[in-house]
Design a protein around this motif. Structure first.
Motif, PDB file in Angstrom:
ATOM      1  N   TRP A 118     -10.931  10.702  -9.803  1.00 39.55           N
ATOM      2  CA  TRP A 118     -10.954  10.172  -8.447  1.00 39.55           C
ATOM      3  C   TRP A 118     -12.358   9.861  -7.947  1.00 39.55           C
TER       4      TRP A 118
ATOM      5  N   ALA B 106       0.505   4.222  -2.692  1.00 39.13           N
ATOM      6  CA  ALA B 106       0.359   5.625  -2.294  1.00 39.13           C
ATOM      7  C   ALA B 106       1.452   6.487  -2.919  1.00 39.13           C
ATOM      8  N   GLY B 107       2.665   5.931  -3.003  1.00 36.98           N
ATOM      9  CA  GLY B 107       3.755   6.671  -3.628  1.00 36.98           C
ATOM     10  C   GLY B 107       3.512   6.903  -5.113  1.00 36.98           C
TER      11      GLY B 107
ATOM     12  N   GLY C  60      -6.773   1.512  -4.627  1.00 37.01           N
ATOM     13  CA  GLY C  60      -5.502   2.180  -4.898  1.00 37.01           C
ATOM     14  C   GLY C  60      -4.976   1.886  -6.290  1.00 37.01           C
TER      15      GLY C  60
ATOM     16  N   LEU D  26       0.547   7.082  -6.587  1.00 37.09           N
ATOM     17  CA  LEU D  26      -0.524   8.075  -6.715  1.00 37.09           C
ATOM     18  C   LEU D  26       0.007   9.476  -6.424  1.00 37.09           C
ATOM     19  N   LEU D  27       0.882   9.594  -5.415  1.00 36.49           N
ATOM     20  CA  LEU D  27       1.492  10.885  -5.115  1.00 36.49           C
ATOM     21  C   LEU D  27       2.366  11.353  -6.281  1.00 36.49           C
TER      22      LEU D  27
ATOM     23  N   GLU E 286      -7.249   3.792  -8.821  1.00 33.18           N
ATOM     24  CA  GLU E 286      -7.031   5.244  -8.793  1.00 33.18           C
ATOM     25  C   GLU E 286      -5.697   5.616  -9.430  1.00 33.18           C
ATOM     26  N   SER E 287      -4.641   4.917  -9.080  1.00 34.51           N
ATOM     27  CA  SER E 287      -3.330   5.249  -9.634  1.00 34.51           C
ATOM     28  C   SER E 287      -3.268   4.983 -11.134  1.00 34.51           C
TER      29      SER E 287
ATOM     30  N   ALA F 281      -8.591  -1.768  -0.104  1.00 38.85           N
ATOM     31  CA  ALA F 281      -7.666  -0.656  -0.303  1.00 38.85           C
ATOM     32  C   ALA F 281      -6.754  -0.906  -1.503  1.00 38.85           C
TER      33      ALA F 281
ATOM     34  N   LEU G  35       0.821  -1.203   0.000  1.00 48.68           N
ATOM     35  CA  LEU G  35       0.000   0.000   0.000  1.00 48.68           C
ATOM     36  C   LEU G  35       0.860   1.261   0.000  1.00 48.68           C
ATOM     37  N   VAL G  36       2.022   1.186   0.603  1.00 51.63           N
ATOM     38  CA  VAL G  36       2.932   2.332   0.601  1.00 51.63           C
ATOM     39  C   VAL G  36       3.386   2.633  -0.826  1.00 51.63           C
TER      40      VAL G  36
END
Length: 270
Positions: free
Chosen positions: A82, A57-58, A128, A60-61, A131-132, A124, A53-54
């Motif tokens: 989104w 998230a990276g 995730g 997506l960021l 979304e990414s 999640a 998940l990290v």
């Protein structure tokens, strides 16, 4: 009918806005389309394959940062990607909260349903990844003119037939939109007042049939006109695609980001 006409015009306005966005001066707009296609595609594949998940998230960021450097606002990403992806993927991922066995996390009051930690993690991951991937795909579309995308696909040895189908489909969508707008504007200008529901339904059916017939005839005419002008499925641009130093540095950056995402997973497994 007025609401439908305004909706069709809004689609064309949105397409014009996206075309103007692709011509702005931004980071992704400066890059060669082939580099963008390979680099963003690599990040999408990475997002699908990683189990961290990290890392998701990276990614997506990273997509948000690239959007900011390419003059694409977070509000646009929110409206176009989104919210829609969250609603659709959230409905798909919702049963996983209760059906995936694991450590109980939350008991819903009054219901025999228990949210498990493993179910929450699975949901999640699904959201995730969606979304990414959708955000990175939108960045490719918004920062690259469509002919450049097709040309990049041909450079990457995508079959000519596939590229031709994509190009013709994209063109005929706007041909169909313009035909629909002209048809509804002509019909709306001949109406004096509101029609009863039965007449509105009959009018809608007749308009759909006339639009289909007109679009088929126009598509044949356009195809024959393109063939008479030498079109054989290859994409020709007014400018040549050339990779510069910035493009190779960007490709190296995409590769490093992909490796960093996998390293998060490997470190956790270790």
């Amino acid at each position: 009918m007025t609401r439908l006409l305004s909706g069709l015009e809004g689609v064309l306005a949105h397409a014009d806005d996206a075309q103007q966005l692709a011509e702005r001066r931004g980071l992704l707009q400066w890059l060669d389309p082939r580099i963008k296609l390979v680099g963003l595609g690599l990040l999408i594949i990475t997002g699908v394959m990683v189990h961290s998940l990290v890392a998701l998230a990276g990614l997506l960021l990273t997509a948000v940062v690239l959007a900011g450097l390419s003059k694409i606002s977070a509000r646009r990403l929110l409206n176009q990607v989104w919210i829609g992806v969250l609603l659709f993927t959230g409905l798909v991922a919702l049963p996983a909260l209760f059906l995936v066995p694991g450590i109980p996390l939350l008991q819903l009051p009054g219901l025999p349903l228990v949210i498990t930690w493993q179910g929450l993690r699975s949901a999640a991951f699904l959201i995730g990844r969606a979304e990414s991937s959708a955000t990175l795909s939108l960045l490719m579309v918004l920062t690259t003119p469509w002919p450049d995308v097709l040309k990049a696909l041909r450079y990457l040895r995508v079959p000519k037939m596939v590229v031709m189908i994509l190009g013709m489909t994209h063109r005929y969508i706007f041909v169909l939109l313009n035909s629909a707008i002209a048809l509804f504007e002509a019909r709306n200008s001949r109406m004096i007042g509101p029609l009863p529901p039965r007449e509105r339904r009959r009018l809608a059916v007749n308009a759909a049939g006339a639009l289909l017939e007109r679009s088929l005839y126009l598509s044949q005419e356009v195809h024959l006109a393109m063939l008479s002008r030498g079109y054989r499925g290859d994409i020709h641009l007014m400018h040549d695609l050339r990779c510069r130093t910035l493009d190779w540095l960007a490709l190296a950056g995409f590769i490093l980001l992909s490796l960093a995402a996998f390293s998060c997973q490997w470190l956790r497994l270790a």
